[in-house]
Design an enzyme around this catalytic site. Structure first.
Site, mmCIF file in Angstrom:
data_model
loop_
_atom_site.group_PDB
_atom_site.id
_atom_site.type_symbol
_atom_site.label_atom_id
_atom_site.label_comp_id
_atom_site.label_asym_id
_atom_site.label_seq_id
_atom_site.Cartn_x
_atom_site.Cartn_y
_atom_site.Cartn_z
ATOM 1 C CE LYS A 1 12.121 -4.921 4.961
ATOM 2 N NZ LYS A 1 11.690 -6.249 4.535
ATOM 3 C CB SER B 1 9.572 -0.665 5.721
ATOM 4 O OG SER B 1 9.421 0.182 6.839
ATOM 5 C CE1 TYR C 1 13.494 -4.189 8.329
ATOM 6 C CE2 TYR C 1 12.840 -1.953 8.950
ATOM 7 C CZ TYR C 1 12.525 -3.203 8.453
ATOM 8 O OH TYR C 1 11.230 -3.469 8.060
ATOM 9 C CG ASN D 1 7.947 -1.751 16.764
ATOM 10 O OD1 ASN D 1 8.283 -2.879 16.403
ATOM 11 N ND2 ASN D 1 8.463 -0.668 16.230
ATOM 12 C CG LEU D 2 3.189 3.196 21.028
ATOM 13 C CD1 LEU D 2 3.882 3.732 22.273
ATOM 14 C CD2 LEU D 2 2.496 4.323 20.274
ATOM 15 C CE1 TYR E 1 0.606 -8.451 14.245
ATOM 16 C CE2 TYR E 1 2.131 -6.768 13.445
ATOM 17 C CZ TYR E 1 0.906 -7.117 13.985
ATOM 18 O OH TYR E 1 -0.014 -6.138 14.270
#
Ligand code: NAD
Ligand code: UD1
Length: 360
Positions: A152, A124, A148, A198-199, A11
């Site tokens: 990071k 992130s 996750y 996700n939203l 993405y």
């Protein structure tokens, strides 16, 4: 000299490839297509009218990664490749540690071997965990709350050690807030597998009629309307942030972390209302319990990126929703599923998709 983009078919990677090509960079993509489709690369070439080389390679496959460096005189690396599903990372943490951390270590070892020491890394805002206060500055305490996020945070630490041990490295750690939106052409965008977590992809799928209604996770947060507040950032603004970070690592040594966000927080209900307005579609929703692990409010202080990278997000929330909707409307099933991931994984022969696609 070319820029290597790991995870370039994903993405954020695909949008960054567009901006790189538009700026005249030579781009080489390395991706295993575990969570993406080569069609995205074809469309990047179509949007830009430029070509790029793409390697179907897994970062864990050291010999193949070396081959990519052997065949190309790479100048800098933008490293997106990684797994990113929070829930999945809780179920299969070792898979996440292996893929994200070992993958990054192998990449850095090969970079070091080939004398390539400019790196832009996808971190992130999740590294901040539950923030003490907002807006969040880069020197806020870190405390990721799931595997996750910990990959990071650990990678950030590893990269700090690398930069400390050898001052000829230049590294930018980019802490993204909530990327949404899509390229304005409507040809590339977010293509989540299965039910979106996700939203924004969830709202888009409700708007197009693929899902019945949105569940709004919690309306008892201490926010303007009780729903969670986030710093949504247009993926094209984010992509441009990578170009600024690239210029920085090409000119100054050392390691720095930067927040890439807008500095503005919107609630879930504000997002629903904006999306409804720009799409003209109803977005039915129900209020449900909080999602475990969610925080109330998260938004960036983006001043450091403004001052040191000369970067600021330009696109507002309506534009983000409009572009997400255009992508969803024109690609209700995401990328052409004819390029099935299964076929790609089993395909060990060099194949040309559009201008160039190589196995090593
Ligand atoms: P994405 O899943 O769309 O893209 C990641 C790409 O990396 C995919 O194309 C995938 O196939 C590839 N990949 C994964 N493991 C690989 C491996 N071992 N070898 C080669 N390729 C591999 O995700 P995205 O949303 O574009 O995110 C890009 C990066 O930004 C990720 O590292 C992610 O953790 C980070 N990030 C994303 C968000 C977000 O909300 N999208 C937020 C913060 C940080
Ligand atoms: C999630 C991840 C985070 C990751 C980020 C970007 C969790 C706990 N956190 O963050 O690690 O960096 O995505 O990939 O998964 N919401 C709903 N209904 C939905 C989906 C979301 O109400 O169906 C709400 C959430 O409660 C939140 C907001 O929408 O308030 C944004 O959620 P989401 O898009 O998942 O992002 P984050 O929670 O910020």
């Amino acid at each position: 000299m070319p820029i290597l983009v790991t995870g370039g078919a994903g993405y954020i990677g695909s949008h960054t490839c567009v901006e790189l090509l538009n700026q005249g960079y030579e781009v080489i993509v390395l991706d295993n297509f575990a969570n993406s489709n080569p069609e995205a690369l074809t469309r990047v070439e179509e949007i830009t009218g430029k070509t790029m080389k793409a390697y179907h390679v897994d970062l864990l496959d050291r010999e193949s990664v070396k081959e990519v460096f052997e065949q190309n005189k790479i100048e800098s690396v933008i490293h997106f490749a990684g797994l990113k599903a929070v829930g999945e990372s809780v179920s299969v943490p070792l898979y996440y540690y292996q893929n994200n951390i070992t993958g990054t270590v192998i990449l850095c070892e090969v970079m070091q071997e080939y004398g390539v020491k400019n790196l832009v890394f996808s971190s992130s805002a999740t590294v901040y965990g539950t923030p003490d206060k907002v807006p969040i500055k880069e020197d806020s305490k870190l405390g990721a709350t799931n595997p996750y996020g910990r990959t990071k945070q650990m990678i950030e630490e590893i990269l700090r050690d690398v930069a400390f041990s050898d001052p000829s490295w230049s590294i930018s750690l980019l802490r993204y807030f909530n990327p949404i939106g899509a390229h304005q052409s409507g040809r590339i965008g977010e293509d989540p597998n299965g039910i979106p977590n996700n939203l924004m992809p969830y709202i888009s799928q409700v708007a197009i009629g693929k899902r019945q209604q949105l569940q709004v996770f919690g309306n008892d947060y201490p926010t303007k309307d009780g729903t969670g507040v986030r710093d949504y950032i247009h993926v094209v603004d984010l992509a441009i942030g990578h170009l600024r970070a690239l210029e920085k690592v090409q000119s100054i040594k050392g390691i720095e972390a930067y927040n890439l966000g807008t500095g503005i927080g919107y609630s879930v209900l504000e997002m629903v209302e904006t999306f409804r307005k720009v799409s003209g579609r109803p977005i039915p929703y129900e209020l449900t319990d909080r999602r475990s692990g969610d925080i109330s409010t998260c938004y960036a202080d983006p001043a450091k990126a403004r001052d040191e990278l000369n970067w600021q997000a330009m696109r507002g929330i309506e534009q983000m929703c409009k572009d997400s909707w255009r992508w969803q409307y024109h690609n209700p099933n995401g990328y052409n599923k004819a390029f099935s991931k299964q076929n790609i994984r089993n395909d060990r022969n060099p194949v040309r998709y559009a201008a160039g696609f190589f196995n090593v």
